[in-house]
Design a protein around this motif. Structure first.
Motif, short mmCIF file in Angstrom:
data_model
loop_
_atom_site.label_atom_id
_atom_site.label_comp_id
_atom_site.label_asym_id
_atom_site.label_seq_id
_atom_site.Cartn_x
_atom_site.Cartn_y
_atom_site.Cartn_z
N PHE A 228 0.82 -1.21 0.00
CA PHE A 228 0.00 0.00 0.00
C PHE A 228 0.86 1.26 0.00
N ALA A 229 2.02 1.19 0.63
CA ALA A 229 2.94 2.33 0.60
C ALA A 229 3.39 2.62 -0.83
N GLU A 230 3.57 1.56 -1.62
CA GLU A 230 3.93 1.75 -3.03
C GLU A 230 2.76 2.31 -3.83
N GLN A 231 1.54 1.86 -3.50
CA GLN A 231 0.35 2.32 -4.22
C GLN A 231 -0.03 3.75 -3.86
N TYR A 232 0.26 4.14 -2.62
CA TYR A 232 -0.09 5.49 -2.15
C TYR A 232 1.19 6.17 -1.64
N PRO A 233 2.11 6.50 -2.54
CA PRO A 233 3.42 7.02 -2.11
C PRO A 233 3.34 8.38 -1.42
N GLN A 234 2.26 9.11 -1.65
CA GLN A 234 2.15 10.45 -1.05
C GLN A 234 1.71 10.40 0.40
N VAL A 235 1.30 9.23 0.89
CA VAL A 235 0.86 9.11 2.28
C VAL A 235 2.07 8.88 3.19
#
Length: 296
Positions: A228-235
């Protein structure tokens, strides 16, 4: 995740429901999706006696009362988010059945945890517990004391991660919420290993064991978050690994948070009786609104 991108909020005129409407309207605005206000009414039981047909005036009165609550909630929602699209639904019958049916097709259901009857019932009573325990979509429970203030307005989204499949599903929703809100995500993983105990004779060895277990737990948390960190890098993600009980650790982490997200492993049985002990305790004690995500 869901068939229709829409947020449903239960309306019953109670203070908790009004706080829930404010939270739902803010979330609908941040997610750029419509809001649907829903309410229900039931005929008095004595009118269902054999041969009795409820008069039309009674239907009209009950529908009118429900509509008044809807219009009050609409005004509250527009105060929070003037630009959002708002629809409504009023149904006769069980609020549980109505909300569970809606949960099959919407993004999330938001409801207050205490109210005047109708859609809310007792604190985590029959309606709230049944919807949380059986809904197909995530359910956010907002207590009357969960109102958004200047401290929580820009707070983080907190997720409890335990490595299970339902926890992964909850983690995905937490990333989505954090992204929509431009908020930090705080991922909390707790562990309690009763076999790793310190004694006066073996304190040093026990400490080494604790450090080894903690390193293993950190590796587990990293592996669960990385997709999920890869999918939502801006978080922005902050990881918390603690040797503590889940309820206490999550309550502490959720202080001044916008939302606490947990997965719940409900299976079979009677409505309202499926919530695990951790989820149930958190719904009573969480300092912010709480989203419960169930298995698919």
């Amino acid at each position: 995740m869901s068939t229709e991108a829409i947020i449903v909020v239960a309306v019953d005129g109670s203070e908790a429901a009004k706080v829930a409407v404010r939270w739902a309207a803010n979330t609908a605005q941040k997610r750029d999706v419509p809001l649907r206000l829903v309410s229900s009414y039931t005929m008095p039981q004595y009118l269902y006696a054999e041969g009795m047909v409820p008069p039309q005036e009674l239907f009209d009165d009950l529908q009118g009362e429900a509509m008044e609550k809807i219009e009050e909630a609409r005004g509250i929602a527009y105060e929070v988010a003037p630009e959002i699209k708002i629809g409504h639904t009023i149904a006769e019958g069980s609020p549980i059945d109505m909300l569970l049916e809606m949960s099959k097709d919407v993004t999330m259901i938001v409801m207050g945890s205490r109210g005047l009857g109708g859609l809310s019932g007792m604190v985590m009573g029959s309606v709230s517990a049944a919807v949380v325990s059986h809904a197909s979509c995530p359910v956010v429970v907002v207590r009357a004391d969960n109102a958004v203030d200047e401290q929580t307005k820009y707070g983080p989204v907190v997720i409890g991660v335990d490595g299970s499949e339902v926890s992964q599903r909850a983690t995905e929703y937490a990333f989505v919420e954090a992204e929509a809100r431009g908020a930090e995500l705080v991922a909390v993983h707790t562990w309690m290993d009763m076999q790793v105990q310190a004694s006066l004779a073996g304190l040093s060895a026990a400490q080494e064991q604790w450090e080894q277990v903690e390193a293993e737990q950190r590796e587990l948390l990293d592996s669960r978050l990385s997709p999920f960190a890869e999918q939502y890098p801006q978080v922005k993600v902050t990881k918390v690994i603690t040797r503590d009980r889940p309820v206490r650790a999550l309550v502490d982490a959720a202080e001044n948070a916008q939302l606490l997200v947990v997965g719940s492993h409900g299976r079979g049985g009677f409505k309202g009786m499926l919530l695990g002990s951790t989820s149930r305790a958190l719904l009573q004690s969480a300092p912010c609104p709480m989203m419960v995500v169930r298995p698919k």
